[in-house]
Design a protein around this motif. Structure first.
Motif, PDB file in Angstrom:
ATOM      1  N   ARG A  16      -4.901  -4.079  -0.748  1.00  0.00           N
ATOM      2  CA  ARG A  16      -6.061  -4.143  -1.644  1.00  0.00           C
ATOM      3  C   ARG A  16      -6.452  -5.606  -1.757  1.00  0.00           C
ATOM      4  NH1 ARG A  16      -5.958  -0.326  -0.316  1.00  0.00           N
ATOM      5  NH2 ARG A  16      -5.956   1.773  -1.118  1.00  0.00           N
ATOM      6  N   VAL A  36      -5.193   6.597  -8.030  1.00  0.00           N
ATOM      7  CA  VAL A  36      -4.195   5.540  -8.168  1.00  0.00           C
ATOM      8  C   VAL A  36      -4.497   4.372  -7.232  1.00  0.00           C
ATOM      9  CG1 VAL A  36      -2.411   7.057  -9.034  1.00  0.00           C
ATOM     10  CG2 VAL A  36      -2.585   6.673  -6.584  1.00  0.00           C
ATOM     11  N   ASP A  37      -5.726   4.318  -6.757  1.00  0.00           N
ATOM     12  CA  ASP A  37      -6.190   3.182  -5.971  1.00  0.00           C
ATOM     13  C   ASP A  37      -5.410   3.016  -4.675  1.00  0.00           C
ATOM     14  OD1 ASP A  37      -7.813   0.968  -5.466  1.00  0.00           O
ATOM     15  OD2 ASP A  37      -6.340  -0.421  -6.283  1.00  0.00           O
ATOM     16  N   ASP A  38      -5.046   4.120  -4.062  1.00  0.00           N
ATOM     17  CA  ASP A  38      -4.428   4.028  -2.752  1.00  0.00           C
ATOM     18  C   ASP A  38      -5.342   4.566  -1.663  1.00  0.00           C
ATOM     19  OD1 ASP A  38      -1.977   2.645  -2.659  1.00  0.00           O
ATOM     20  OD2 ASP A  38      -1.022   4.210  -3.827  1.00  0.00           O
ATOM     21  N   THR A  39      -6.558   4.920  -2.031  1.00  0.00           N
ATOM     22  CA  THR A  39      -7.558   5.365  -1.066  1.00  0.00           C
ATOM     23  C   THR A  39      -8.920   4.834  -1.515  1.00  0.00           C
ATOM     24  OG1 THR A  39      -6.416   7.376  -0.396  1.00  0.00           O
ATOM     25  CG2 THR A  39      -8.783   7.416  -0.223  1.00  0.00           C
ATOM     26  N   PRO A  40      -9.719   4.342  -0.604  1.00  0.00           N
ATOM     27  CA  PRO A  40     -11.072   3.908  -0.985  1.00  0.00           C
ATOM     28  C   PRO A  40     -11.910   5.092  -1.458  1.00  0.00           C
ATOM     29  CG  PRO A  40     -10.451   3.102   1.206  1.00  0.00           C
ATOM     30  CD  PRO A  40      -9.441   4.120   0.820  1.00  0.00           C
ATOM     31  N   ARG A  82      -0.628   1.345  -0.543  1.00  0.00           N
ATOM     32  CA  ARG A  82       0.028   0.039  -0.646  1.00  0.00           C
ATOM     33  C   ARG A  82       1.373   0.053   0.066  1.00  0.00           C
ATOM     34  NH1 ARG A  82      -3.144   0.533  -4.818  1.00  0.00           N
ATOM     35  NH2 ARG A  82      -3.758  -1.214  -6.135  1.00  0.00           N
ATOM     36  N   SER A 125      -4.373   3.582   3.904  1.00  0.00           N
ATOM     37  CA  SER A 125      -4.799   2.865   2.699  1.00  0.00           C
ATOM     38  C   SER A 125      -3.735   2.655   1.620  1.00  0.00           C
ATOM     39  CB  SER A 125      -6.011   3.579   2.091  1.00  0.00           C
ATOM     40  OG  SER A 125      -5.718   4.935   1.853  1.00  0.00           O
ATOM     41  N   THR A 158      -4.867  10.347  -4.242  1.00  0.00           N
ATOM     42  CA  THR A 158      -4.560   8.934  -3.985  1.00  0.00           C
ATOM     43  C   THR A 158      -5.725   8.033  -4.379  1.00  0.00           C
ATOM     44  OG1 THR A 158      -5.246   9.304  -1.700  1.00  0.00           O
ATOM     45  CG2 THR A 158      -2.884   9.344  -2.143  1.00  0.00           C
ATOM     46  N   ASP A 200     -16.561  -1.333  -1.175  1.00  0.00           N
ATOM     47  CA  ASP A 200     -16.159  -0.091  -0.516  1.00  0.00           C
ATOM     48  C   ASP A 200     -17.301   0.930  -0.410  1.00  0.00           C
ATOM     49  OD1 ASP A 200     -13.532  -1.025  -0.335  1.00  0.00           O
ATOM     50  OD2 ASP A 200     -13.072  -0.300  -2.341  1.00  0.00           O
TER      51      ASP A 200
END
Lengths: 460, 656
Positions: free
Chosen positions: A210, B113-117, A267, A265, B110, B465
């Motif tokens: 990120r 939880v900000d693990d996928t755009p 982390r 994507s 996901t 994004d």
């Protein structure tokens, strides 16, 4: 000439010129949909030519449709500069000296407001302005070697990096961190593992999933972990240091030859394949997970092998692959092919003649598995034995990308197939392992009660 | 000898000094004198099946302790496009919070939880937002630009909310004035907070990402009541589209208040419009109090920039307190710190809000910024302090305090002491400038407490994004054709139809106007009667009976149609409606059986009157015409309802 109309083209550019307003000017735009007031921002070059981008006083951006514009009035002009406070890094005598090499990628990135994209132009010096905690860990010096996206990293960059690392080690550095884009970090990690052998200090590659322009970025914590690993860990190998779980909790140190990016994507995208990671690293603690690693030394000796043959291909086999795929590789003068075969390392029969042709032409052909986990076992089925007899060499449990990098590195040093074979099959740092531990293959499946209970208790 | 300082008395004196009066007592002139100004930010969830930027279902909530997995994150401030750090961002970073997210598979993927755009924006939501923007008469943007609005409190795992302006510069007509609309944006909703204790804050991700619109008005509202009127108007307006969610938490208001010389303060998350008047009233006077404090301090201190606190960590032994009454110190070994505030005597107990004094402003900041759980401090003007005057005298000696100084004693973990001291000094220094820029949280009693520093435009970033989305003229035209009737027109009509005030609110709130209009139009009824059925009877029924999720308001239309077809008297509906509400799937014929209705000819009912009259004359206690008529009416009522208009029955009885 100064570009006053950054990114604008076509109708949008015409209207700006017609009313004589520049990018970064505060403007009042009268349209058939009403009035809009704000600062005219640069436009991404990939976006259409039908709109102007306006930053409103509230901070929001909007687009104004060119064909609705009746009139534009420039009210003021204010060009913005995006800058992170650059501070000199504090030095203290009792802290280890760590060198950070910048190569580009998300770890060192900022927004480009013209293209709207994340670009790797964030100077390593600025990194300290953004992550002051680094000063508690080490004396950091930085050097930007190049600024390229991960996908543009290649042999040329590997060689420069390897030599720069050798130089730093000889000068007496205590640890090295390499900021790198994540997409091909495992390729570079493998290349450095072969090009920089027996280093006395940790060489830690790090990136981020990120970009650092967002508050939830993993960049800062990754950098903190990587600097900690470079400064304090006892593991003198080329490693990748990235999030263990998706939580901001601990990082894993992966051996450079066994690591792979496994999610587009997440982390926690980097995983050690076919083994366990080298260590866990928290802000103030390093917990080794393996015992057999190369220890840190006080001497300044390191072997640098800066070689690479670019004419090597990695072919991902699929059931209907036709011989012309192999033929075209041969005809284009390639010297080596790594195949990611199915199952235990297979390709279909129609490819045999083509492979034979390749071998006859002196092309080195190595077999890996596209299952990623497990060894090539070409003895098990007749097809495998066939190919082996023809000269296709099984690359044990070397990952396909690692085998590709290693073959390029080996062919860069010698033309002798036997020598190449010896280099390929003699493990340098874990790219081939004698045994696969039972916990080296763990892909959990959600839904199973036991796994769900685990997920509730531990951070994934 | 000087009189002993009495903090309770001081609070009372200062309350009078600033002229605080209750909301009930306040007149329009009071607000004019204060220079009261208020603007609203209405957050309204849209009724879509899925979330805004991913394909998770919207509107499914988990219990607070129900989750499948947990992740932990921290938030760091970043630079804005114009190259500046935002003030709130820095404050939030100082707090060093561990933010835990409780995830349920059913409602979060996901992306949350900000693990996928982000995926492409939910079209359904965007169309609804455009429709409401048109109702607000805003200028619709040519292109939607997804922007990131930073929130470092952790309420959104990315650290920012994805939001985009749909329209700007609109207006709504209130009874006496037009109120300007700054903008309407479409955005993703945030997490719900479960708890926030010390350095650990917990959220659930179920609500996160649900589509929401935010409507921001200009600060055109000049009394607390105008603010409520605007709130109601906007609620009616959003609901008139039938495309917004209702229920707890589906609509939330942020209220911005300022007075002359004061500052814009945002009161966050007001759940009910009826709370707005009291909250804004109290906030106006809080600002007045802070401005008065500023004037006092300015007189006492010439150079405010050089004003600073002195402090010392003390041990129980040192101050000779036999038993430290603070649990935390006893258990966790927290530090006790005494702080001297030069020239702050009389300020700490200065009235700010009913039940609050200036010292509470500091205490609440200590909780939020320095993560010190309350109770976290006491002070020299704390009427309820467990320290004795002699203790404070010792503290004063330690700190070399002067007679006009105030003292704070706070306690907390050693690592938070520095932030706490900075927090105290910062807040006290802000007292010299008046009203700090703050976001405040509303409490049910109408008072507010510090939540965070008010963020500015510096926290807006373009979302790299997402690509911009063009909004075409043709699309706007298509929406314009299908807009619901404007709220102001509905209100005019309802007044014309003499629908009572309480019914009017209910009809607009539930978006029953179109149904009412249809009933009046198709059944040729007195509009006032139909208005009563929808606005008053329905309201009473909903309050009296348990919620009936399957009940649809269209059933009321069916009821009117049935009554007309069967030629029943319309009063029967009063009996039918509760049955229909509770048994939404029952045939209307059966409803009649259920309420024991029997079709009796009018003639037959009227024929009973002479008999009953005779009877009453035998048994009636009060022999007068009125009592007699009432008794007969009572005897006949149950069989009359639905068969004969009660008014004509009464006429028949009294013979008038």
């Amino acid at each position: 000439m100064i570009d006053l109309f950054k990114g604008y083209k076509g109708a949008a550019l015409t209207v700006l010129k017609k009313f004589n307003v520049r990018v970064w000017s505060e403007a009042l735009i009268n349209t058939t949909r009403g009035k809009f007031k704000g600062i005219i921002l640069p436009r991404s070059e990939n976006d259409d030519s039908e709109h102007l981008v306006l930053k409103l006083v509230t901070g929001y951006n909007i687009g104004v449709t060119v064909k609705t514009i009746l009139d534009i009035r420039e009210l003021a002009y204010k060009e913005a500069h995006y800058k992170i406070p650059e501070k000199e890094f504090p030095v203290s005598e009792n802290k280890p000296n760590v060198k950070l090499f910048g190569t580009g990628g998300t770890i060192a990135s900022r927004l480009d407001y013209r293209t709207g994209a994340v670009i790797p132009t964030f100077s390593p010096g600025e990194l300290y302005g953004a992550v002051p905690e680094l000063a508690d860990i080490c004396n950091l010096s930085t050097e930007k070697l190049f600024a390229v996206f991960s996908e543009n990293m290649g042999p040329k960059q590997y060689l420069i990096l390897a030599k720069a690392i050798g130089e730093e080690i000889r000068k007496g550095i205590d640890g090295i961190v390499i900021g790198h884009g994540t997409d091909t970090m495992h390729h570079t990690a493998a290349a450095l593992s072969f090009m920089v052998q027996n280093p006395p200090v940790p060489i830690v590659m790090v990136g981020s999933q990120r970009s650092s322009d967002r508050p939830s970025s993993d960049a800062a914590l990754n950098l903190i972990h990587a600097a900690g690993a470079a400064a304090n860990s006892d593991i003198a190998e080329v490693m990748v240091c990235m999030f263990g779980p998706t939580s901001d909790e601990y990082a894993l140190l992966h051996r450079g030859t066994r690591v792979r990016k496994m999610h587009s994507s997440y982390r926690s995208t980097f995983r050690t394949i076919g083994d366990v990671p080298l260590a866990m690293i928290e802000r103030d603690k390093i917990t080794p997970l393996k015992k057999d690693y190369k220890r840190r030394r006080n001497d300044r000796h390191v072997d640098i092998y800066p070689y690479f043959e670019e004419k090597v291909a990695l072919l991902y086999y699929y059931p209907n692959m036709m011989p012309d795929m192999i033929d075209s590789v041969i005809d284009n003068g390639y010297r080596g092919i790594v195949i990611a075969g199915t199952g235990l390392g297979h390709v279909n029969e129609p490819l045999y003649p083509a492979l034979l042709r390749a071998l006859k032409a002196g092309v080195a052909v190595y077999m890996t598995v596209q299952t990623l986990w497990g060894y090539v076992h070409m003895f098990v089925y007749e097809t495998g034995r066939d190919m082996m007899s023809k000269g296709v060499i099984p690359a044990e449990n070397m990952l396909p990308e690692v085998a590709y990098v290693k073959l390029g590195w080996a062919l860069g040093q010698t033309d002798d197939p036997e020598k190449v074979k010896e280099l390929m099959l003699t493990p340098i740092n874990g790219e081939i392992t004698e045994r696969e531990p039972y916990n080296g293959y763990l892909i959990f499946q959600g839904g199973i009660p036991g796994i769900e209970a685990f997920l509730k208790k531990f951070h994934k | 000898m000087t009189k002993k300082f009495d903090p309770v008395e001081n609070c009372e004196i200062t309350r009078k000094e600033i002229g605080y009066i209750s909301l009930q007592e306040a007149t329009f002139q009071i607000y004019r004198d204060l220079g009261f100004k208020c603007g609203l930010e209405i957050h309204q969830q849209l009724k879509t099946a899925k979330k805004l930027f991913c394909r998770c279902p919207a509107g499914i909530y988990q219990e607070k302790d129900e989750y499948d997995a947990e992740i932990v994150r921290h938030m760091r401030p970043t630079l804005s496009e114009l190259g500046e750090y935002d003030g709130t961002a820095l404050m939030e970073f100082k707090t060093g919070k561990n933010i835990f997210y409780h995830i349920k598979n059913e409602t979060a993927c996901t992306y949350e939880v900000d693990d996928t755009p982000p995926f492409l924006i939910n079209r359904e939501a965007l169309e609804q937002a455009i429709e409401i923007s048109l109702l607000l008469q805003t200028n619709i943007v040519g292109e939607l630009h997804i922007t990131r609005k930073q929130y470092l409190d952790g309420s959104i795992p990315t650290g920012f909310q994805r939001t985009a302006i749909v329209g700007i510069e609109g207006k709504i007509p209130l009874q006496k004035k037009k109120v300007g609309i700054i903008q309407l944006s479409i955005e993703e909703d945030a997490c719900r907070e479960v708890s926030d204790i010390g350095h650990n804050r917990v959220y659930t991700t179920d609500r996160l990402g649900m589509p929401l619109i935010e409507i921001v008005t200009y600060p055109d509202l000049l009394t607390p009541f105008e603010a409520a009127e605007a709130g109601n108007y906007l609620r009616y307006l959003t609901r008139s589209t039938n495309k917004v969610r209702t229920g707890i938490g589906a609509a939330r208001e942020d209220v911005n208040v300022s007075i002359s010389g004061g500052t814009r303060v945002e009161i966050k998350g007001v759940a009910h419009i009826k709370w707005i008047p009291k909250l804004t009233h109290i906030e106006a006077f809080r600002q007045k109090a802070l401005l008065t404090i500023r004037d006092i301090l300015k007189k006492r201190v010439i150079d405010a920039d050089r004003w600073k606190i002195t402090w010392k960590i003390i041990s129980a032994k040192e101050v000779k307190i036999k038993e430290i009454p603070i649990e935390e110190v006893k258990i966790n070994g927290s530090k006790i710190v005494v702080v001297n505030l030069p020239e702050f005597k009389g300020i700490l107990s200065f009235f700010t809000q009913p039940g609050h004094v200036f010292a509470d402003e500091i205490s609440n900041r200590l909780k939020i910024i320095a993560c010190l759980e309350k109770p976290n401090m006491t002070h020299s003007e704390d009427a309820g302090t467990f320290f004795r005057e002699s203790d404070f005298n010792r503290f004063r000696k330690i700190l070399h305090s002067g007679d006009r100084d105030g003292q704070i004693v706070f306690w907390g973990p050693e690592e938070d002491v520095r932030t706490a001291l900075e927090t105290i000094e910062e807040r006290c220094k802000l007292a010299f400038t008046g009203v700090p820029n703050e976001t405040r949280k509303s409490l049910p009693d109408g008072t507010t407490i510090f939540e965070r520093v008010l963020p500015g435009p510096d926290r807006m970033y373009p979302d790299t994004d997402s690509a911009p989305i063009s909004i075409e003229d043709e699309e706007i035209k298509r929406f314009e054709k299908n807009l619901p009737i404007s709220v102001s027109r509905c209100m005019r009509k309802l007044k014309e139809w003499e629908v009572p005030e309480d019914g009017l609110d209910y009809i607009l709130k539930k978006n029953l106007f179109p149904l009412l209009e249809k009933i009046i139009h198709n059944f040729d009824l007195p509009p006032r009667f139909a208005g009563r059925v929808l606005g008053q009877w329905m309201r009473k029924i909903e309050r009296k009976f348990a919620p009936s999720p399957e009940f649809q308001y269209d059933r009321i239309y069916d009821m009117f149609a049935f009554v007309r077809r069967k030629k029943l008297d319309r009063e029967i509906m009063k009996k039918m409606l509760p049955e229909i509400y509770q048994n939404p799937n029952m045939e209307i014929d059966s409803v009649l059986l259920e309420i024991g209705f029997e079709k009796i000819a009018k003639k037959q009912i009227l024929a009973g009157i002479p008999l009953l009259r005779k009877k009453y004359r035998e048994i009636g206690k009060k022999q007068n015409a009125g009592a007699e008529a009432n008794w007969i009416m009572g005897e006949l009522r149950s069989s009359a309802v639905g068969n004969i208009d009660l008014h004509s029955l009464k006429q028949a009885i009294t013979g008038v």
